[in-house]
Motif scaffolding. Structure first.
Motif, short mmCIF file in Angstrom:
data_model
loop_
_atom_site.label_atom_id
_atom_site.label_comp_id
_atom_site.label_asym_id
_atom_site.label_seq_id
_atom_site.Cartn_x
_atom_site.Cartn_y
_atom_site.Cartn_z
N VAL A 63 0.79 -1.24 0.00
CA VAL A 63 0.00 0.00 0.00
C VAL A 63 0.83 1.29 0.00
O VAL A 63 0.28 2.39 -0.11
CB VAL A 63 -0.98 0.04 1.21
N GLY A 64 2.14 1.18 0.11
CA GLY A 64 2.97 2.39 0.14
C GLY A 64 2.86 3.10 1.48
O GLY A 64 2.33 2.55 2.46
N ARG A 65 3.40 4.33 1.54
CA ARG A 65 3.42 5.10 2.78
C ARG A 65 2.75 6.45 2.54
O ARG A 65 2.67 6.91 1.40
CB ARG A 65 4.88 5.34 3.23
N PRO A 66 2.31 7.14 3.59
CA PRO A 66 1.76 8.49 3.40
C PRO A 66 2.87 9.45 2.95
O PRO A 66 4.05 9.17 3.17
CB PRO A 66 1.27 8.89 4.80
N THR A 67 2.48 10.57 2.33
CA THR A 67 3.45 11.61 2.01
C THR A 67 3.61 12.47 3.25
O THR A 67 2.65 13.09 3.72
CB THR A 67 2.91 12.48 0.84
N ARG A 68 4.84 12.49 3.82
CA ARG A 68 5.06 13.22 5.08
C ARG A 68 5.62 14.60 4.76
O ARG A 68 6.60 14.73 4.03
CB ARG A 68 6.05 12.43 5.95
N ILE A 69 5.00 15.64 5.32
CA ILE A 69 5.46 17.02 5.03
C ILE A 69 5.52 17.86 6.30
O ILE A 69 4.92 17.50 7.32
CB ILE A 69 4.51 17.72 4.01
N GLN A 70 6.24 18.96 6.22
CA GLN A 70 6.21 19.96 7.29
C GLN A 70 4.85 20.66 7.24
O GLN A 70 4.22 20.73 6.17
CB GLN A 70 7.32 21.01 7.05
N PRO A 71 4.38 21.22 8.37
CA PRO A 71 3.05 21.87 8.36
C PRO A 71 3.08 23.26 7.72
O PRO A 71 2.85 24.27 8.40
CB PRO A 71 2.68 21.92 9.85
N SER A 72 3.41 23.33 6.44
CA SER A 72 3.41 24.64 5.77
C SER A 72 2.85 24.50 4.36
O SER A 72 2.96 23.42 3.75
CB SER A 72 4.84 25.20 5.71
N LEU A 73 2.28 25.58 3.86
CA LEU A 73 1.71 25.59 2.52
C LEU A 73 2.80 25.33 1.49
O LEU A 73 2.60 24.57 0.53
CB LEU A 73 1.03 26.95 2.25
N VAL A 74 3.98 25.91 1.74
CA VAL A 74 5.10 25.74 0.81
C VAL A 74 5.44 24.24 0.68
O VAL A 74 5.60 23.71 -0.42
CB VAL A 74 6.34 26.54 1.30
N ALA A 75 5.52 23.60 1.81
CA ALA A 75 5.86 22.16 1.80
C ALA A 75 4.79 21.37 1.07
O ALA A 75 5.09 20.46 0.29
CB ALA A 75 6.02 21.67 3.23
N PHE A 76 3.54 21.72 1.30
CA PHE A 76 2.44 21.02 0.63
C PHE A 76 2.53 21.21 -0.88
O PHE A 76 2.49 20.24 -1.65
CB PHE A 76 1.09 21.51 1.15
#
Ligand SMILES: Cc1ncc(COP(=O)(O)O)c(C=O)c1O
Length: 297
Positions: A270-283
């Motif tokens: 199933v793969g893994r979630p996409t992990r990001i910093q909590p910022s719009l730029v990161a998203f």
């Protein structure tokens, strides 16, 4: 029923799901409970017993070893063994899958059904349930073709059917579909008989096809099934490909268990979630979206 008959203890041999159910019902009926399971079951199925606090007996062996042991214990102790001495009450309960199907289709029978098989009991009782609907006059006739599904690593019933035999040869199970891992199926003979009577078919799928079946069902219907559901969908796909089930036929695939119970089977697929910093730029960096939010990459 066990209480009605005066039993104080209920027990069962199980590939996991029956044990979960017996443990839960015993808790609510205030009965003592012993469930016997093979030693290699998935963690969620074991936990799904322990939470109700029955005696969970993990036997070092496969289901067929568990079942043999339980026949001996049943001879020694006066318990209600759900799949031995009170088996008719448990098995007849499976008829509700036929009743609900007919009701939900507006008092009509489906053209085809696909049913996962372990002991083969469920298949025979769905067949029986459909005929009882006719017997009481709720439907005119039963024209449903019954199709049985097993995993290749434990397919004594499907193998016999495909070889044109009306008897099966016991096998040693080796499959990720542990719910269905019964090598010496108690109702195998009757499952073969019901399928032949209905002019249906049987087939089996590899463990890879089981995982693909789970993914296909999840990604097209939003239903997360356990490995037994992957077996059903895999066999459904095969029967459609072979032209045995036509695309215009009303077909019911019985999905009998929740995917959260057999996470081990799909964890690597199933793969893994996409992990990001909590910022719009990161998203935005991770998801290259168009102006209206479409086309994530
Ligand atoms: C999820 C699931 N589906 C189907 C079955 C089939 O049951 P049967 O033994 O009646 O063939 C089982 C049996 O344990 C099961 O656990």
């Amino acid at each position: 029923r066990a209480r009605e008959l005066g039993f104080e203890t209920v027990a069962c041999a199980s590939t996991g799901n029956l044990a979960n159910s017996v443990s839960a019902h015993a808790a609510s009926a205030n009965l003592h409970c012993y469930v016997f399971i093979p030693g290699d079951l998935e963690a969620a199925k074991v936990l799904g017993n322990l939470i109700y606090k029955p005696h969970v007996v993990e036997v070092e062996g496969n289901y067929d070893d568990v079942n043999r042991l339980c026949s001996e214990i049943a001879g020694e102790h006066g318990w209600a063994f759900v799949n031995i001495n009170i088996r008719p009450y448990y098995a007849e309960g499976s008829k509700t899958l036929a009743f609900e199907t007919v009701e939900q289709l507006g008092w009509k029978t489906p053209d085809q059904v696909v049913i996962p098989m372990a002991s083969g009991s469920l298949l025979t009782k769905i067949w029986k349930g459909l005929h009882e609907m006719k017997y009481v006059g709720l439907i005119d006739d039963v024209r449903t073709k019954i199709n049985g599904a097993q995993a290749e690593g434990c397919s004594p019933i499907s193998t016999a059917f495909k070889a044109g035999r009306d008897f099966f040869k016991p096998v040693k199970p080796k499959t990720i579909a542990k719910s269905l891992a019964i090598g010496n199926p108690a109702d195998g003979y009757y499952a073969l008989k019901a399928t032949a009577e209905s002019k249906g078919a049987m087939d089996m799928v590899t463990d890879e096809e089981v995982v693909e079946g789970i993914q296909l069902l999840a990604q097209t219907e939003g239903i997360f099934a356990e490995t037994a559901g992957g077996v059903t969908i895999g066999v459904l796909k095969k029967l459609v490909k072979q032209g045995i089930i036509k695309k215009n036929e009303v077909t019911v695939a019985y999905i009998t268990g929740n995917g959260l119970k057999t996470q081990e089977a799909v964890i690597d697929a199933v793969g893994r979630p996409t992990r990001i910093q909590p910022s719009l730029v990161a998203f935005e960096k991770n998801f290259k979206l168009g102006k209206n939010g479409g086309g994530d990459s």
